[in-house]
Motif scaffolding. Structure first.
Motif, PDB file in Angstrom:
ATOM      1  N   LYS A  50       0.830  -1.198   0.000  1.00  6.63           N
ATOM      2  CA  LYS A  50       0.000   0.000   0.000  1.00  6.63           C
ATOM      3  C   LYS A  50       0.872   1.260   0.000  1.00  6.63           C
ATOM      4  O   LYS A  50       1.975   1.259   0.533  1.00  6.63           O
ATOM      5  N   PHE A  51       0.347   2.311  -0.605  1.00  6.13           N
ATOM      6  CA  PHE A  51       0.932   3.663  -0.595  1.00  6.13           C
ATOM      7  C   PHE A  51       2.284   3.745  -1.316  1.00  6.13           C
ATOM      8  O   PHE A  51       3.108   4.600  -0.994  1.00  6.13           O
ATOM      9  N   ALA A  52       2.505   2.866  -2.287  1.00 11.36           N
ATOM     10  CA  ALA A  52       3.797   2.852  -2.980  1.00 11.36           C
ATOM     11  C   ALA A  52       4.076   4.146  -3.732  1.00 11.36           C
ATOM     12  O   ALA A  52       5.242   4.477  -3.987  1.00 11.36           O
ATOM     13  N   ASP A  53       3.027   4.871  -4.071  1.00  9.69           N
ATOM     14  CA  ASP A  53       3.215   6.127  -4.797  1.00  9.69           C
ATOM     15  C   ASP A  53       3.287   7.337  -3.871  1.00  9.69           C
ATOM     16  O   ASP A  53       3.433   8.473  -4.341  1.00  9.69           O
ATOM     17  N   ARG A  54       3.211   7.108  -2.543  1.00 11.19           N
ATOM     18  CA  ARG A  54       3.180   8.238  -1.600  1.00 11.19           C
ATOM     19  C   ARG A  54       4.338   8.228  -0.600  1.00 11.19           C
ATOM     20  O   ARG A  54       4.796   9.298  -0.187  1.00 11.19           O
ATOM     21  N   TYR A  99       4.062   9.607   9.466  1.00  4.91           N
ATOM     22  CA  TYR A  99       2.717   9.361   8.945  1.00  4.91           C
ATOM     23  C   TYR A  99       1.931   8.514   9.939  1.00  4.91           C
ATOM     24  O   TYR A  99       2.499   7.751  10.739  1.00  4.91           O
ATOM     25  N   VAL A 100       0.611   8.639   9.849  1.00  7.79           N
ATOM     26  CA  VAL A 100      -0.295   7.778  10.600  1.00  7.79           C
ATOM     27  C   VAL A 100      -1.140   7.003   9.597  1.00  7.79           C
ATOM     28  O   VAL A 100      -1.767   7.593   8.708  1.00  7.79           O
ATOM     29  N   PHE A 101      -1.153   5.688   9.757  1.00  7.08           N
ATOM     30  CA  PHE A 101      -1.900   4.794   8.864  1.00  7.08           C
ATOM     31  C   PHE A 101      -2.998   4.111   9.666  1.00  7.08           C
ATOM     32  O   PHE A 101      -2.728   3.403  10.639  1.00  7.08           O
ATOM     33  N   ASP A 102      -4.246   4.330   9.267  1.00  2.00           N
ATOM     34  CA  ASP A 102      -5.393   3.675   9.890  1.00  2.00           C
ATOM     35  C   ASP A 102      -5.574   2.314   9.215  1.00  2.00           C
ATOM     36  O   ASP A 102      -6.224   2.199   8.185  1.00  2.00           O
ATOM     37  N   TYR A 103      -4.989   1.300   9.821  1.00  5.13           N
ATOM     38  CA  TYR A 103      -5.056  -0.035   9.219  1.00  5.13           C
ATOM     39  C   TYR A 103      -6.314  -0.791   9.616  1.00  5.13           C
ATOM     40  O   TYR A 103      -6.656  -1.816   9.001  1.00  5.13           O
ATOM     41  N   ALA A 104      -7.033  -0.302  10.611  1.00  4.58           N
ATOM     42  CA  ALA A 104      -8.219  -1.018  11.091  1.00  4.58           C
ATOM     43  C   ALA A 104      -9.443  -0.745  10.221  1.00  4.58           C
ATOM     44  O   ALA A 104     -10.318  -1.605  10.082  1.00  4.58           O
ATOM     45  N   ASP A 105      -9.516   0.456   9.649  1.00  3.83           N
ATOM     46  CA  ASP A 105     -10.674   0.820   8.827  1.00  3.83           C
ATOM     47  C   ASP A 105     -10.442   0.350   7.392  1.00  3.83           C
ATOM     48  O   ASP A 105      -9.866   1.051   6.574  1.00  3.83           O
ATOM     49  N   THR A 106     -10.938  -0.826   7.095  1.00  4.00           N
ATOM     50  CA  THR A 106     -10.704  -1.404   5.765  1.00  4.00           C
ATOM     51  C   THR A 106     -11.529  -0.729   4.680  1.00  4.00           C
ATOM     52  O   THR A 106     -11.276  -0.922   3.492  1.00  4.00           O
ATOM     53  N   SER A 107     -12.522   0.069   5.075  1.00  4.33           N
ATOM     54  CA  SER A 107     -13.357   0.741   4.078  1.00  4.33           C
ATOM     55  C   SER A 107     -12.775   2.088   3.650  1.00  4.33           C
ATOM     56  O   SER A 107     -13.258   2.688   2.684  1.00  4.33           O
ATOM     57  N   ALA A 108     -11.762   2.569   4.351  1.00  3.52           N
ATOM     58  CA  ALA A 108     -11.190   3.884   4.053  1.00  3.52           C
ATOM     59  C   ALA A 108     -10.402   3.835   2.748  1.00  3.52           C
ATOM     60  O   ALA A 108      -9.735   2.842   2.429  1.00  3.52           O
ATOM     61  N   GLU A 110      -7.245   5.103   0.269  1.00  4.68           N
ATOM     62  CA  GLU A 110      -5.839   5.277   0.614  1.00  4.68           C
ATOM     63  C   GLU A 110      -5.562   6.705   1.082  1.00  4.68           C
ATOM     64  O   GLU A 110      -4.746   6.917   1.983  1.00  4.68           O
ATOM     65  N   ASP A 111      -6.247   7.683   0.489  1.00  6.89           N
ATOM     66  CA  ASP A 111      -6.073   9.064   0.924  1.00  6.89           C
ATOM     67  C   ASP A 111      -6.566   9.254   2.351  1.00  6.89           C
ATOM     68  O   ASP A 111      -5.977  10.010   3.137  1.00  6.89           O
ATOM     69  N   GLN A 112      -7.649   8.596   2.696  1.00  4.13           N
ATOM     70  CA  GLN A 112      -8.199   8.698   4.049  1.00  4.13           C
ATOM     71  C   GLN A 112      -7.370   7.912   5.051  1.00  4.13           C
ATOM     72  O   GLN A 112      -7.233   8.316   6.216  1.00  4.13           O
ATOM     73  N   ALA A 397      12.179   0.506   0.589  1.00  4.76           N
ATOM     74  CA  ALA A 397      11.013   0.055  -0.172  1.00  4.76           C
ATOM     75  C   ALA A 397      10.039   1.196  -0.429  1.00  4.76           C
ATOM     76  O   ALA A 397       9.987   2.170   0.319  1.00  4.76           O
ATOM     77  N   LYS A 398       9.263   1.059  -1.487  1.00  2.00           N
ATOM     78  CA  LYS A 398       8.153   1.974  -1.747  1.00  2.00           C
ATOM     79  C   LYS A 398       6.905   1.415  -1.081  1.00  2.00           C
ATOM     80  O   LYS A 398       6.515   0.268  -1.319  1.00  2.00           O
ATOM     81  N   GLY A 399       6.259   2.237  -0.253  1.00  4.89           N
ATOM     82  CA  GLY A 399       5.080   1.808   0.448  1.00  4.89           C
ATOM     83  C   GLY A 399       5.383   0.853   1.591  1.00  4.89           C
ATOM     84  O   GLY A 399       6.548   0.676   1.982  1.00  4.89           O
ATOM     85  N   VAL A 400       4.323   0.266   2.130  1.00  8.61           N
ATOM     86  CA  VAL A 400       4.455  -0.754   3.178  1.00  8.61           C
ATOM     87  C   VAL A 400       3.643  -1.974   2.767  1.00  8.61           C
ATOM     88  O   VAL A 400       2.639  -1.857   2.058  1.00  8.61           O
ATOM     89  N   LEU A 401       4.092  -3.135   3.216  1.00  8.73           N
ATOM     90  CA  LEU A 401       3.356  -4.367   2.963  1.00  8.73           C
ATOM     91  C   LEU A 401       2.398  -4.608   4.122  1.00  8.73           C
ATOM     92  O   LEU A 401       2.816  -4.586   5.281  1.00  8.73           O
TER      93      LEU A 401
END
Length: 405
Positions: A50-54, A99-108, A110-112, A397-401
C-alpha cells in the motif's frame, strides 16, 4: 620451544570456534541467501503493498493497537544520506516525515487511511533522518532516532492523532548517542537506545567495515535518563551510560520489566538479557546475558505482539542490500534515471533486496512468516494479534506491505 607451541595451540583452540562461527554467518548472509537461491515463504492469507506512490524508505513502523493505527517513519533522503551504510551522495537531501496509517478501517480510501503528521515548533524539520521509534501511549509522546548532519539526536514529539500534529518537545543528545538506531522506553524519563557501531562509517570507513565483518562487539545499548531536561532548561545535560556491547546493535524491545531482547545484526542473532536495578528502581541498570536465538538473516528491528510473540524483520543477503542501497538515488529519481545508461536502467528494473520476517516464542521457537523479493529490504515487522493484521516496512522500499492472516 614447548612454551611457544603451547601458546600456539591455545591460540588456535580459541580462534577456531570464532572462525567457524563467522564462516557460518557470512556464508549465509553473503552466498546462501542470494535472491536466486532464496527459498520463498509466505504464510499470509493475503497481502498487498500500500501507498507505494506516496511513501518510501520507511525504516520503522509501530502499532497503536488500541486505536488501530500505525505510525510510520519514512525518510526518502536516506537515498543520499545514510550514516549507517555509508551513503553520502552530493546534492540536496530530502527530509524525513512521519505518517499515521489507519489499518483497522478497511473501508477507508488510501487518501483517508494515510495522513502525514504536521510538525509544530520543530527547528530541525529540514534535517530529520529517521530510524527507530518508540511511543508512550499514555502521554502520546513519540521518540524518534534521527541522524542529523550536525549531531545525531533522539527527537521527542507530542502527538495529536486526531489533529495529525507532532509538536516538538526536545532534542536529546549525548556523546554516547553517536549513531542512534532503535529505542525502547522504560518510563516517561528513561529509555534504552542502541548504537550500531563503535567506528562510524562516516569517520572511519575502513575500521567500520572491519568491525562489521569480524563481528566485533562495537555496538552499544545505552541507558538514557533525561529527567534533568524535564526539571530544568531544554539544553540541560542528560545522563547516559553504556549497559551492554554487542556486534552491530540494532532493534531492542523490553519483553517485561526485567528482560530485554536486542538484535545483533552483525552476528545474525537476537540476544536476551536480564535487567537488574537497585531496590528503589533508580541508578544505572545492569544487563546480564541470558540466551540467544540464531536467525538465518541479519535481524533489524524488533516488535512484540500482544500475544507475547517477538516479531523479527531483517535482511537475508547483505550484497544485494548494499547494491540496492547504492542505486536508489538513481532508480527513484525520474531525472537521474533518464540520464543513466542502459545498464543502470536495467539494474533499476531487476535488482532485488530480499526481505525476511519471522515470529519467535519460547514455546514454538522461530517461525518464518515471509521470505521473498516482492517487497524489498524489510526493516520492521509489526503484528496486531487481535485483528490478525501485520505490517512490514522496508529500509528502501516503496510503500508498506500489509498482511492479513
Amino acid at each position: 620451544m614447548v612454551f611457544k607451541l603451547t601458546i600456539g595451540i591455545v591460540a588456535l583452540a580459541l580462534l577456531v570456534p570464532f572462525l567457524y562461527e563467522r564462516g557460518q554467518v557470512l556464508s549465509t548472509l553473503f552466498w546462501q541467501n542470494a535472491p536466486a537461491r532464496l527459498v520463498r515463504i509466505n504464510t499470509f492469507a493475503s497481502h498487498e503493498v500500500k501507498f507505494a506512490d506516496r511513501i518510501r524508505s520507511c525504516e520503522d513502523a509501530l502499532l497503536v493497537e488500541s486505536e488501530g493505527l500505525a505510525i510510520l517513519a519514512c525518510d526518502p533522503g536516506r537515498e543520499r544520506w545514510n550514516t549507517v551504510m555509508g551513503i553520502f551522495h552530493p546534492g540536496p537531501v530530502e527530509s524525513g516525515k512521519l505518517y499515521v496509517f489507519d489499518y483497522a478501517d478497511t473501508s477507508a480510501s488510501e487518501d483517508q487511511a494515510l495522513k502525514q503528521l504536521e510538525f509544530v515548533d520543530f527547528e530541525f524539520h529540514h534535517d530529520f533522518h529517521t530510524l527507530g521509534m518508540a511511543f508512550n501511549e499514555s502521554t502520546s509522546t513519540l521518540f524518534v532516532a534521527s541522524h542529523r548532519h550536525d549531531q545525531p539526536a533522539v527527537e521527542v514529539f507530542k502527538l495529536d492523532l486526531e489533529a495529525y500534529t507532532a509538536t516538538h518537545l526536545r532534542s536529546i543528545q549525548h556523546p554516547l548517542i553517536k549513531g542512534p538506531n532503535a529505542i525502547a522506553l522504560i518510563n516517561d524519563h528513561e529509555f534504552y537506545v542502541t548504537n550500531s557501531n563503535y567506528f562510524l562509517i562516516r569517520d572511519h570507513p575502513a575500521l567500520n567495515k572491519l568491525e562489521l565483518h569480524l563481528g566485533l562487539p562495537g555496538g552499544t545499548v545505552v541507558h538514557v535518563d533525561f529527567s534533568p531536561m524535564l526539571a530544568g532548561p531544554q539544553k540541560a545535560s542528560v545522563q547516559a551510560h553504556v549497559v551492554q556491547r554487542l556486534a552491530f546493535a540494532n532493534g531492542i524491545e523490553l519483553l517485561n520489566d526485567t528482560t530485554a531482547a536486542v538484535s545483533s545484526t552483525g552476528k545474525a542473532k537476537v540476544n536476551f538479557y536480564s535487567i537488574s536495578r537497585s531496590q528503589n528502581g533508580t541508578g544505572v541498570p545492569n544487563f546480564t546475558y541470558l540466551s540467544e536465538v540464531k536467525v538465518p538473516f541479519s535481524p533489524d528491528n524488533l516488535s512484540i505482539s500482544k500475544d507475547g510473540a517477538l516479531i523479527i524483520a531483517g535482511h537475508p543477503h547483505v550484497p544485494s542490500l548494499g547494491k540496492f542501497t547504492e542505486t536508489r538515488h538513481i532508480c527513484n529519481s525520474a531525472v537521474e534515471l533518464a540520464k543513466a545508461d542502459a545498464s543502470m536502467q536495467e539494474t533499476c528494473k531487476t535488482l532485488a533486496a530480499p526481505s525476511w520476517a519471522a515470529r519467535w516464542t519460547e514455546e514454538g521457537g522461530l517461525q518464518n512468516l515471509y521470505v521473498d523479493t516482492e517487497y524489498p529490504s524489510s526493516a520492521t515487522a509489526a503484528r496486531d494479534s487481535e485483528r490478525k493484521i501485520g505490517i512490514i516496512s522496508g529500509l528502501y522500499a516503496k510503500g508498506v506491505l500489509v498482511w492479513r492472516e
